[in-house]
Design a protein around this motif. Structure first.
Motif, PDB file in Angstrom:
ATOM      1  N   LEU A  80      -6.029  -9.498   5.879  1.00 44.26           N
ATOM      2  CA  LEU A  80      -6.361  -8.070   6.142  1.00 44.26           C
ATOM      3  C   LEU A  80      -6.763  -7.560   7.482  1.00 44.26           C
ATOM      4  CD1 LEU A  80      -8.065  -7.290   2.832  1.00 44.26           C
ATOM      5  CD2 LEU A  80      -5.889  -6.146   3.537  1.00 44.26           C
ATOM      6  N   SER A  81      -7.522  -8.376   8.131  1.00 48.53           N
ATOM      7  CA  SER A  81      -7.759  -7.939   9.601  1.00 48.53           C
ATOM      8  C   SER A  81      -6.646  -8.462  10.541  1.00 48.53           C
ATOM      9  CB  SER A  81      -8.889  -8.887   9.756  1.00 48.53           C
ATOM     10  OG  SER A  81     -10.329  -8.500   9.330  1.00 48.53           O
TER      11      SER A  81
ATOM     12  N   ARG B  48      -5.609   3.658   5.590  1.00 49.15           N
ATOM     13  CA  ARG B  48      -5.329   5.077   6.525  1.00 49.15           C
ATOM     14  C   ARG B  48      -6.142   6.027   5.525  1.00 49.15           C
ATOM     15  NH1 ARG B  48      -2.665   6.258  10.669  1.00 49.15           N
ATOM     16  NH2 ARG B  48      -1.000   4.857  10.190  1.00 49.15           N
TER      17      ARG B  48
ATOM     18  N   HIS C 233      -3.864  -5.641  10.139  1.00 49.57           N
ATOM     19  CA  HIS C 233      -4.250  -4.578  10.542  1.00 49.57           C
ATOM     20  C   HIS C 233      -4.138  -4.402  12.056  1.00 49.57           C
ATOM     21  CE1 HIS C 233      -7.559  -0.966  10.447  1.00 49.57           C
ATOM     22  NE2 HIS C 233      -6.743  -0.756  11.315  1.00 49.57           N
TER      23      HIS C 233
ATOM     24  N   GLY D 188      -1.707  -1.850  12.313  1.00 54.14           N
ATOM     25  CA  GLY D 188      -2.403  -0.739  12.378  1.00 54.14           C
ATOM     26  C   GLY D 188      -3.019  -0.286  10.872  1.00 54.14           C
ATOM     27  N   PRO D 189      -3.663   0.639  10.493  1.00 53.20           N
ATOM     28  CA  PRO D 189      -3.961   0.986   9.255  1.00 53.20           C
ATOM     29  C   PRO D 189      -3.050   0.698   8.186  1.00 53.20           C
ATOM     30  CG  PRO D 189      -4.677   2.628  10.624  1.00 53.20           C
ATOM     31  CD  PRO D 189      -3.711   1.637  11.287  1.00 53.20           C
ATOM     32  N   ILE D 190      -3.608   0.421   6.724  1.00 50.09           N
ATOM     33  CA  ILE D 190      -2.383   0.205   5.702  1.00 50.09           C
ATOM     34  C   ILE D 190      -2.003   1.599   5.277  1.00 50.09           C
ATOM     35  CG2 ILE D 190      -2.050  -0.942   3.492  1.00 50.09           C
ATOM     36  CD1 ILE D 190      -4.147  -3.018   4.205  1.00 50.09           C
TER      37      ILE D 190
ATOM     38  N   HIS E  93       2.919   1.058   7.624  1.00 51.98           N
ATOM     39  CA  HIS E  93       2.372  -0.251   7.249  1.00 51.98           C
ATOM     40  C   HIS E  93       2.351  -0.465   5.848  1.00 51.98           C
ATOM     41  CE1 HIS E  93      -1.150  -3.684   7.995  1.00 51.98           C
ATOM     42  NE2 HIS E  93       0.008  -4.072   7.184  1.00 51.98           N
TER      43      HIS E  93
ATOM     44  N   HIS F  24      -9.526  -1.184   5.655  1.00 47.78           N
ATOM     45  CA  HIS F  24      -8.411  -0.987   6.386  1.00 47.78           C
ATOM     46  C   HIS F  24      -7.330  -0.114   5.990  1.00 47.78           C
ATOM     47  CE1 HIS F  24      -9.529  -5.069   8.040  1.00 47.78           C
ATOM     48  NE2 HIS F  24      -9.866  -5.322   6.964  1.00 47.78           N
TER      49      HIS F  24
END
Ligand code: COA
Ligand code: NAP
Length: 273
Positions: free
Chosen positions: A80-81, A136, A84, A88-90, A14, A134
């Protein structure tokens, strides 16, 4: 030691891009999309982000474009939410929202100075700080897009010089604060990149553009792919021991002294008047 030839395969990763609807940042996003990344991007204009996201999807990846201003933390947090939840996580955060115009300090109102500092510096702070939750962890790579004005004092660029110097210091501080969580953060300092809005604003005529290219020790303007390649190194395992670095990708321009942008400022003043 084995060198992994698939290091630049970002399939399923991501990439979140702040200021990603045009120019260098969009070009970097396209390179990551071609390498398999899912891309979310924000900028102020809903039309521009939608068009940019559609263009990324045409490259065969998934993309999400959301209108949000980096000066507005609530909008940024919502974006951002949403990103996510979708991807998934950035894994890679590219932070490059910016604004610029040529004006001497005396021709720059307090609001003009503040506007650029709010977009470039406070905006970068907002992006990094709100994205933290957010990211990883461990493994995320944050790439801030700086500019040579961060270390070369440049007349008609008081706002950008101050803001981008702050961006690079933020890079160094966050590298210290977030390193233990396995988050890396670096600045890329592009030189003058052909066919971009930023360069158009600093070199608005054929003459000033040629002068700019001749100033570069490698005697050419940069290409967006020059920046994309460095971003991929920093985002991949090849960059896994690099954090807190401020890396010029500028054909050697950082080695030269302050630029004389008087002719460019004069041309811009005529356009604006
Ligand atoms: N010279 C002097 N002052 C200028 C100016 C110029 N060329 N352009 C804008 N300003 C001033 C405005 O007059 C205003 O100050 P004031 O309220 O005292 O009159 C202030 O800057 C803010 O302008 P505004 O147009 O309201 O800001 P914005 O938030 O809508 O836009 C900019 C931000 C000004 C940076 C705009 O150029 C922009 O959107 N840039 C994005 C694209 C870009 O710059 N790309 C290159 C990236 S390197
Ligand atoms: P650009 O095409 O104008 O890119 C700027 C991006 O930021 C656009 O997508 C713009 O979209 C977005 N943006 C602007 N203000 C924003 C805000 N308040 N909130 C969210 N997004 C915002 O310019 P560029 O020349 O490619 O520049 C990209 C980056 O490279 C910048 O950080 C710049 O400082 C840096 N840089 C450029 C050069 C160069 O030669 N071009 C050289 C050195 C450094 P919207 O208008 O839709 O908001």
């Amino acid at each position: 030691m084995s060198m992994d030839p698939s290091a630049f395969d970002f399939t399923g990763r991501h990439l979140f891009v702040a200021g990603g609807s045009s120019g260098i940042n969009l070009g970097v996003a396209q390179a990551f999309a071609r390498a398999g990344a899912n891309v979310s991007l924000i900028s102020r204009s809903a039309d521009k982000v939608a068009t940019a996201a559609a263009g990324l999807e045409a490259l065969g990846t998934q993309a999400l474009g959301i209108a949000a201003d980096v000066r507005q933390p609530e909008a940024l947090e919502r974006a951002l939410s949403e990103a996510h939840v979708r991807f998934g996580p950035i894994d890679v955060l590219l932070s490059g929202a910016a604004g610029n115009f040529l004006a001497s300090a005396l021709d720059m109102s307090p609001n003009a100075f503040k506007t650029v500092v709010e977009i470039d510096l406070l905006g970068s702070f907002n992006v990094a700080r709100l994205a933290h939750a957010h990211l990883r962890r461990p493994g995320a790579s944050i790439i801030q897009i700086s500019a040579g004005q961060a270390f070369t004092p440049t007349p008609f660029q008081a706002h950008v010089c101050a803001a981008k110097a702050g961006v690079d210091m933020l890079t160094r501080v966050l590298a210290l604060e977030w390193g233990a969580e396995g988050i890396r953060i670096n600045s890329i300092v592009p030189g003058p990149i052909a066919d971009t809005e930023g360069l158009k604003r600093l070199a608005p005529t054929a003459r000033t553009l040629d002068d700019m290219a001749q100033r570069v020790p490698l005697k050419r303007l940069g290409r967006i792919e020059d920046i994309a390649r460095m971003a991929m190194v920093l985002a991949s395992d090849w960059g896994s021991y690099i954090t807190g670095a401020v890396i010029p990708v500028d054909g050697g321009l950082a080695l030269t002294g302050p630029r004389d942008l008087t002719a460019a400022a004069e041309a811009t003043r005529k356009t604006r008047a």
